[in-house]
Design a protein around this motif. Structure first.
Motif, PDB file in Angstrom:
ATOM      1  N   LEU A  49    -112.166   4.682  21.846  1.00 51.61           N
ATOM      2  CA  LEU A  49    -112.259   3.307  22.326  1.00 51.61           C
ATOM      3  C   LEU A  49    -111.231   2.469  21.571  1.00 51.61           C
ATOM      4  O   LEU A  49    -110.054   2.781  21.578  1.00 51.61           O
ATOM      5  CB  LEU A  49    -113.687   2.783  22.188  1.00 51.61           C
ATOM      6  N   ASN A  50    -111.663   1.392  20.897  1.00 53.31           N
ATOM      7  CA  ASN A  50    -110.696   0.610  20.125  1.00 53.31           C
ATOM      8  C   ASN A  50    -110.934   0.759  18.622  1.00 53.31           C
ATOM      9  O   ASN A  50    -110.855  -0.197  17.853  1.00 53.31           O
ATOM     10  CB  ASN A  50    -110.738  -0.867  20.535  1.00 53.31           C
ATOM     11  N   THR A  51    -111.233   1.994  18.197  1.00 51.56           N
ATOM     12  CA  THR A  51    -111.317   2.305  16.769  1.00 51.56           C
ATOM     13  C   THR A  51    -110.324   3.411  16.447  1.00 51.56           C
ATOM     14  O   THR A  51    -109.942   4.200  17.321  1.00 51.56           O
ATOM     15  CB  THR A  51    -112.730   2.758  16.365  1.00 51.56           C
ATOM     16  N   TRP A 102    -107.319  -3.377  22.244  1.00 54.60           N
ATOM     17  CA  TRP A 102    -107.372  -2.226  23.146  1.00 54.60           C
ATOM     18  C   TRP A 102    -105.959  -1.866  23.597  1.00 54.60           C
ATOM     19  O   TRP A 102    -105.064  -2.703  23.673  1.00 54.60           O
ATOM     20  CB  TRP A 102    -108.232  -2.549  24.363  1.00 54.60           C
ATOM     21  N   ASN A 103    -105.794  -0.591  23.921  1.00 53.09           N
ATOM     22  CA  ASN A 103    -104.540  -0.095  24.505  1.00 53.09           C
ATOM     23  C   ASN A 103    -103.324  -0.601  23.725  1.00 53.09           C
ATOM     24  O   ASN A 103    -102.353  -1.104  24.299  1.00 53.09           O
ATOM     25  CB  ASN A 103    -104.431  -0.520  25.976  1.00 53.09           C
ATOM     26  N   THR A 104    -103.387  -0.459  22.427  1.00 50.20           N
ATOM     27  CA  THR A 104    -102.341  -0.976  21.539  1.00 50.20           C
ATOM     28  C   THR A 104    -101.893   0.117  20.576  1.00 50.20           C
ATOM     29  O   THR A 104    -102.722   0.838  20.024  1.00 50.20           O
ATOM     30  CB  THR A 104    -102.852  -2.195  20.750  1.00 50.20           C
ATOM     31  N   LEU A 105    -100.606   0.211  20.374  1.00 47.73           N
ATOM     32  CA  LEU A 105    -100.051   1.212  19.459  1.00 47.73           C
ATOM     33  C   LEU A 105    -100.051   0.650  18.043  1.00 47.73           C
ATOM     34  O   LEU A 105     -99.449  -0.388  17.768  1.00 47.73           O
ATOM     35  CB  LEU A 105     -98.622   1.572  19.881  1.00 47.73           C
ATOM     36  N   TYR A 106    -100.744   1.352  17.158  1.00 46.80           N
ATOM     37  CA  TYR A 106    -100.822   0.977  15.748  1.00 46.80           C
ATOM     38  C   TYR A 106    -100.131   2.024  14.888  1.00 46.80           C
ATOM     39  O   TYR A 106    -100.042   3.198  15.264  1.00 46.80           O
ATOM     40  CB  TYR A 106    -102.281   0.867  15.296  1.00 46.80           C
ATOM     41  N   GLU A 132    -107.618   3.182  22.990  1.00 51.16           N
ATOM     42  CA  GLU A 132    -107.841   3.456  24.402  1.00 51.16           C
ATOM     43  C   GLU A 132    -107.809   2.173  25.238  1.00 51.16           C
ATOM     44  O   GLU A 132    -107.944   1.069  24.719  1.00 51.16           O
ATOM     45  CB  GLU A 132    -109.187   4.162  24.591  1.00 51.16           C
ATOM     46  N   ARG A 133    -107.610   2.360  26.551  1.00 52.05           N
ATOM     47  CA  ARG A 133    -107.654   1.230  27.480  1.00 52.05           C
ATOM     48  C   ARG A 133    -109.078   0.712  27.581  1.00 52.05           C
ATOM     49  O   ARG A 133    -110.037   1.477  27.590  1.00 52.05           O
ATOM     50  CB  ARG A 133    -107.144   1.690  28.854  1.00 52.05           C
ATOM     51  N   PHE A 134    -109.194  -0.594  27.665  1.00 47.39           N
ATOM     52  CA  PHE A 134    -110.493  -1.228  27.822  1.00 47.39           C
ATOM     53  C   PHE A 134    -111.198  -0.643  29.052  1.00 47.39           C
ATOM     54  O   PHE A 134    -110.575  -0.491  30.113  1.00 47.39           O
ATOM     55  CB  PHE A 134    -110.290  -2.737  27.994  1.00 47.39           C
ATOM     56  N   PRO A 135    -112.481  -0.304  28.944  1.00 48.31           N
ATOM     57  CA  PRO A 135    -113.197   0.252  30.109  1.00 48.31           C
ATOM     58  C   PRO A 135    -113.324  -0.812  31.202  1.00 48.31           C
ATOM     59  O   PRO A 135    -114.214  -1.656  31.159  1.00 48.31           O
ATOM     60  CB  PRO A 135    -114.554   0.659  29.526  1.00 48.31           C
ATOM     61  N   ARG A 216    -113.993  -8.368  32.220  1.00 50.90           N
ATOM     62  CA  ARG A 216    -114.138  -7.102  32.938  1.00 50.90           C
ATOM     63  C   ARG A 216    -112.860  -6.257  32.892  1.00 50.90           C
ATOM     64  O   ARG A 216    -112.854  -5.131  33.366  1.00 50.90           O
ATOM     65  CB  ARG A 216    -114.499  -7.366  34.404  1.00 50.90           C
ATOM     66  N   GLY A 217    -111.787  -6.814  32.344  1.00 59.75           N
ATOM     67  CA  GLY A 217    -110.552  -6.059  32.240  1.00 59.75           C
ATOM     68  C   GLY A 217    -109.340  -6.958  32.337  1.00 59.75           C
ATOM     69  O   GLY A 217    -109.424  -8.099  32.813  1.00 59.75           O
ATOM     70  N   TRP A 218    -108.202  -6.469  31.866  1.00 57.98           N
ATOM     71  CA  TRP A 218    -106.948  -7.199  31.972  1.00 57.98           C
ATOM     72  C   TRP A 218    -105.793  -6.215  31.969  1.00 57.98           C
ATOM     73  O   TRP A 218    -105.905  -5.092  31.493  1.00 57.98           O
ATOM     74  CB  TRP A 218    -106.796  -8.222  30.848  1.00 57.98           C
ATOM     75  N   GLU A 219    -104.676  -6.657  32.556  1.00 62.55           N
ATOM     76  CA  GLU A 219    -103.469  -5.842  32.614  1.00 62.55           C
ATOM     77  C   GLU A 219    -102.247  -6.748  32.501  1.00 62.55           C
ATOM     78  O   GLU A 219    -102.327  -7.963  32.719  1.00 62.55           O
ATOM     79  CB  GLU A 219    -103.393  -5.059  33.935  1.00 62.55           C
TER      80      GLU A 219
END
Length: 471
Positions: A49-51, A102-106, A132-135, A216-219
């Motif tokens: 997820l986002n961890t 979310w969906n971010t390169l660290y 990961e991408r936000f569900p 609910r999501g974003w792009e």
């Protein structure tokens, strides 16, 4: 002699072990203390997820570790984490309530600490990992979902109703300051689609959908380059108008050389009042395949005695109501009338008796059809000059390029000389009815008109004639 040898042998037996034992009596060697080795991973960095999960090999002499987390290869540091463990889960709890994006390169790097700081390891870069991408129920946008000033947002209409779309700057990573917001209707939610307009060309945005405040999501959506600047004072913007007479009124109000931009998919009436100025009518960018339509039950004309530099139709469909009676232009002027350029670019032209028919003192300089589809045209074809005798209606140069012509009764007819005809990279299918006309240059009795500099046809495919009874 034997006794002496035995004595010497005994002496050597005693001396040699002593020589072997003597070095062991030296002081114990002590090595200088050095830095700790840099931390290394037991397993590659992973994300759930986002961890982010960091699993390092445990260093026996290390008392603790410092982890640094970045998104720009450590030009800036997002988080600094002090821990005694070599296995760390970087999450909101560890970060004091602030979640990773979310969906971010660290990027992650680690330093091992000793009981004395001078023996700390040097930083070890452990690598990159993307959360990961936000569900989300939001669909990932494609190139077809953006134009110059708008975006089409689509989603799976499941769960709670989507009630709003918010627009954020690309730099607003946590979606805190919306640039604009629009409501989503129940019908739009059921269709899983809504259009967000009022965006700037060549700009990246984050578009997020909400159900009563719940994300609910974003792009990310990046708009395209504008085909024309709607803020240019030379432009008349009709992209928000669906009034059938909007083009008629705009042409009447336009000044010389203005450009009228119309909304894609809308049907407008073709003007009828004689034209006495240069004008361009073009379609705006839009979603779907349907072009803006200029529709007529008659024809447009040019004002007698006028000199018009250019008339251009770009990215439009021009459609007549009657293949037996309608034209785009059908002027018949006794006063000399000059049109320097008539151009159709990226157009669909259909269901006319003829595209342009000129009579009496009407003269056309350059006539161009490019990247267009022309079909169902009757006996007056794509052009007819229809007055006999010197000094009457004529066309000079005709250019047909990258276009398809189909189901045309008579292609070109002229009673006067032309200068040239150039046809390149075209498809001609069912071009003329049986016994129909492709090129007919005629004149008064006993005379014949001609194309003075010839007809050039290159890279063009020709098909059979049009059997109108079977169409």
């Amino acid at each position: 002699m034997s006794r002496i040898n035995k004595y010497l042998y005994k002496c050597l037996f005693l001396v040699i072990p002593a020589l072997i034992i003597l070095p062991s009596c030296d002081e114990e060697e002590v090595f200088e203390r050095t830095r700790l080795f840099r931390p290394v991973l037991n397993e590659e960095l992973t994300a759930e997820l986002n961890t982010i999960i960091v699993n390092m090999g445990k260093i026996k002499e290390a008392t603790s570790y410092t982890l640094e987390v970045s998104r720009d290869t450590f030009q800036t540091i997002d988080y600094v984490i002090e821990t005694a463990e070599s296995y760390v889960v970087i999450n909101g709890e560890l970060l004091g309530g602030e979640e990773l994006l979310w969906n971010t390169l660290y990027q992650v790097r680690a330093t091992a600490h000793a009981d004395n700081a001078i023996f700390d390891s040097k930083p070890s870069e452990l690598g990159n990992v993307r959360t990961e991408r936000f569900p989300s129920i939001l669909n990932i946008p494609t190139d077809a979902d953006v134009i110059d000033r708008a975006a089409r947002v689509t989603w799976q209409p499941i769960g709670a109703q989507v009630t709003a779309i918010k627009v954020f700057a690309i730099s607003d990573a946590r979606l805190t300051n919306p640039l604009k917001e629009r409501a989503v209707s129940a019908d739009e939610h059921a269709a899983g689609e809504a259009i967000v307009s009022g965006l700037d060309p060549l700009t990246s945005y984050q578009l997020a959908i909400y159900s009563d405040g719940t994300l609910r999501g974003w792009e990310t959506y990046t708009t395209k380059e504008a085909s024309i600047d709607l803020n240019d004072p030379n432009v008349i913007d009709l992209t928000e108008s669906e009034d059938p007479d909007a083009v008629v009124n705009a042409v009447a109000a336009a000044t010389e050389g203005q450009v009228i931009v119309v909304k894609k998919g809308v049907v407008y009436n073709l003007p009828r009042d004689p034209l006495d100025k240069s004008i361009t009518i073009r379609g705006a960018q839009g979603f779907g395949a349907e072009k803006a339509v200029l529709f007529t039950t008659g024809n447009w004309n040019f004002a007698g005695g006028a000199t018009v530099d250019h008339v251009r139709f770009i990215d439009l469909e021009l459609r007549g109501a009657d293949i037996g009676g309608d034209y785009v232009f059908n002027p018949n002027n006794s006063d000399p009338t000059f049109i320097n350029e008539l151009t159709f670019e990226d157009c669909i032209i259909n269901n006319f008796r003829g595209i342009i028919r000129i009579r009496s003192k009407v003269f056309l300089g350059e006539y161009t059809i490019n990247n267009s589809i022309v079909y169902r045209i009757g006996g007056y074809g794509i052009i007819t000059t229809d007055s006999d005798g010197d000094g009457n209606a004529a066309v000079n140069n005709i250019y047909l390029t990258n276009s398809t012509f189909s189901k045309i009764t008579s292609f070109m007819t002229s009673r006067q000389n032309a200068q040239s005809i150039t046809i390149d990279a075209c498809t001609m299918s069912e071009l003329a009815s049986p016994n129909g006309i492709v090129f007919r240059w005629r004149g008064t009795d006993g005379e014949r008109s001609n194309v003075l500099n010839g007809i050039s046809i290159t890279n063009t495919v020709w098909g059979p004639a049009w059997d109108e009874a079977q169409s």
